[in-house]
Scaffold this motif. Structure first.
Motif, PDB file in Angstrom:
ATOM      1  N   THR A 182       0.853  -1.189   0.000  1.00 10.68           N
ATOM      2  CA  THR A 182       0.000   0.000   0.000  1.00 10.68           C
ATOM      3  C   THR A 182       0.889   1.240   0.000  1.00 10.68           C
ATOM      4  OG1 THR A 182      -1.796  -1.119   1.142  1.00 10.68           O
ATOM      5  CG2 THR A 182      -1.762   1.280   1.282  1.00 10.68           C
ATOM      6  N   THR A 183       0.602   2.157  -0.901  1.00 10.11           N
ATOM      7  CA  THR A 183       1.439   3.353  -1.050  1.00 10.11           C
ATOM      8  C   THR A 183       0.686   4.610  -0.628  1.00 10.11           C
ATOM      9  OG1 THR A 183       0.756   3.652  -3.356  1.00 10.11           O
ATOM     10  CG2 THR A 183       2.751   2.357  -2.948  1.00 10.11           C
ATOM     11  N   ALA A 184       1.450   5.581  -0.175  1.00 13.91           N
ATOM     12  CA  ALA A 184       0.917   6.909   0.137  1.00 13.91           C
ATOM     13  C   ALA A 184       1.806   7.919  -0.586  1.00 13.91           C
ATOM     14  CB  ALA A 184       0.921   7.158   1.636  1.00 13.91           C
ATOM     15  N   LEU A 189      -3.614   7.454  -1.164  1.00 13.18           N
ATOM     16  CA  LEU A 189      -3.387   6.076  -0.755  1.00 13.18           C
ATOM     17  C   LEU A 189      -3.961   5.106  -1.774  1.00 13.18           C
ATOM     18  CD1 LEU A 189      -2.925   7.650   1.916  1.00 13.18           C
ATOM     19  CD2 LEU A 189      -3.940   5.694   3.115  1.00 13.18           C
ATOM     20  N   ALA A 203       1.278   2.508   5.415  1.00  7.69           N
ATOM     21  CA  ALA A 203       1.488   2.645   3.972  1.00  7.69           C
ATOM     22  C   ALA A 203       2.932   3.043   3.687  1.00  7.69           C
ATOM     23  CB  ALA A 203       0.526   3.684   3.392  1.00  7.69           C
TER      24      ALA A 203
END
Length: 382
Positions: free
Chosen positions: A138-140, A149, A169
């Motif tokens: 999971t990226t932010a 997100l 994240a």
């Protein structure tokens, strides 16, 4: 201790009575409906069970770790789903904010978490990142004064009822602790979608589901502590405390299983005698009681150490590993003593046998606890 002995004694007595009179009689209903009745949740809120570990200044009871585990010993005497509805607010759903939140984040979220008005949920696990939390995808992505997100979280406790997600994240691509940040994301934020509630082996009434983030924009003020890179370290601190809480729950369930088994063994007759008179049955009862006593002592010792300000990563891992394995053994012996009846849903030991299997998996599997214990031993060696 946060409370004087008389006040804490009254709290324990009240919780024990609530478990006996309000929760145990509703266990079958919860198992059949896969939901905690609203009036039960309201009763838990009135008792302050959602805010056991949140400071009094934010409306909680502010219990010490030792006080908390003693309360959880009592809550463990009934189906774990009851504890689960408040468990994320007590532990992983609130403690990241307690440990690393800004004053503004604490003031905004802790009072409503303590009252149970808001249900918190801890979103760390992913389809490809369970035991290996560092592998989360999971990226932010920073976008002006917001973060965007994207990613999927899996098996997230209380997700279907949560109003706040504590989301881990990745804010940098490198595989290191400083690449993972933590965000406080309100459930009404656009870009959040929930999967179907999971169908599980046990613990019906304790709801889990996927949480999917699709271009979910959150303000920079949602970043825990106002700084990037503190997510992984905060998560590990939260889990240290959560492992003692889960270990205490295992002891409470074990106490319930032993009581159910003793009563059945005294009533059930074979070969003209109550089976409680047979030495091999007595041996299984004795082993279960000794196991439970050992786990209780470990937990109380680790909790007291934590309250004194000691680092208890090693002790928490030992307690969680031993207690979760222990309650599995106790549940297995209970089914064995009940015999064919223990395999039938008519008796609670069948349900508990399925329920307790999860404790060896979540908050870190037994194998992860072994790695933590060995790592801490090797780190401390001269």
């Amino acid at each position: 201790m946060a409370l004087d002995s008389e006040t804490f004694g009254l709290l324990l007595e009240t919780v024990s009575r609530f478990v006996t009179e309000r929760l145990i009689p509703r266990e079958v209903e919860v198992a059949e409906t896969d939901a905690i009745p609203d009036d039960v949740v309201a009763g838990m809120k009135e008792l302050g069970l959602f805010g056991l570990s949140i400071a009094e200044e934010f409306g909680g009871l502010g219990l010490s770790m030792e006080e908390e585990v003693r309360v959880v010993f009592e809550l463990g005497r009934t189906s774990p789903a009851f504890r689960s509805v408040a468990g994320t607010n007590i532990g992983i759903g609130s403690q990241a904010i307690v440990i690393a939140g800004t004053p503004e984040q604490k003031a905004k979220f802790l009072p409503v978490l303590a009252s149970g008005e808001l249900i918190g949920s801890f979103a760390l696990t992913e389809p490809d990142a369970g035991s290996d939390a560092m592998a989360l995808r999971t990226t932010a992505r920073k976008d002006g004064d917001h973060y965007v997100l994207n990613g999927t979280k899996r098996y997230i406790t209380n997700a279907p009822t949560a109003g706040l997600f504590t989301v881990m994240a990745r804010t940098a691509p490198d595989r290191k602790a400083g690449s993972i940040s933590c965000f406080l994301v309100e459930a009404a934020t656009p870009g959040i979608r929930l999967g179907k509630p999971d169908k599980k082996m046990g613990q019906r009434g304790a709801l889990t589901s996927d949480v999917i983030f699709e271009d979910c924009r959150v303000p920079a003020s949602a970043l825990l502590g106002g700084e990037e890179g503190n997510g992984f370290r905060t998560a590990m601190k939260v889990l240290d405390k959560g492992r003692l809480h889960i270990a205490a729950l295992c002891v409470g369930i074990s106490d319930r299983l032993i009581r159910e088994t003793v009563l059945y063994a005294k009533d059930r007759r074979q070969f003209g005698h109550p089976i409680s008179e047979f030495q091999l049955v007595q041996a299984m009862l004795a082993d279960s009681e000794a196991d439970t006593y050992a786990a209780r002592c470990m937990i109380l010792d680790a909790a007291a150490r934590r309250d004194r300000g000691e680092t208890t990563t090693l002790q928490a891992a030992c307690a969680k590993m031993f207690a979760s394995e222990m309650v599995g053994r106790v549940a297995d012996r209970a089914v064995q003593i009940f015999g064919g009846a223990g395999y039938m849903a008519e008796y609670p030991v069948e349900r508990f046998y399925r329920d307790v299997r999860l404790f060896r998996i979540f908050e870190g599997t037994t194998q992860i606890q072994q790695l933590v214990i060995a790592r801490e031993l090797l780190k401390a060696a001269p």
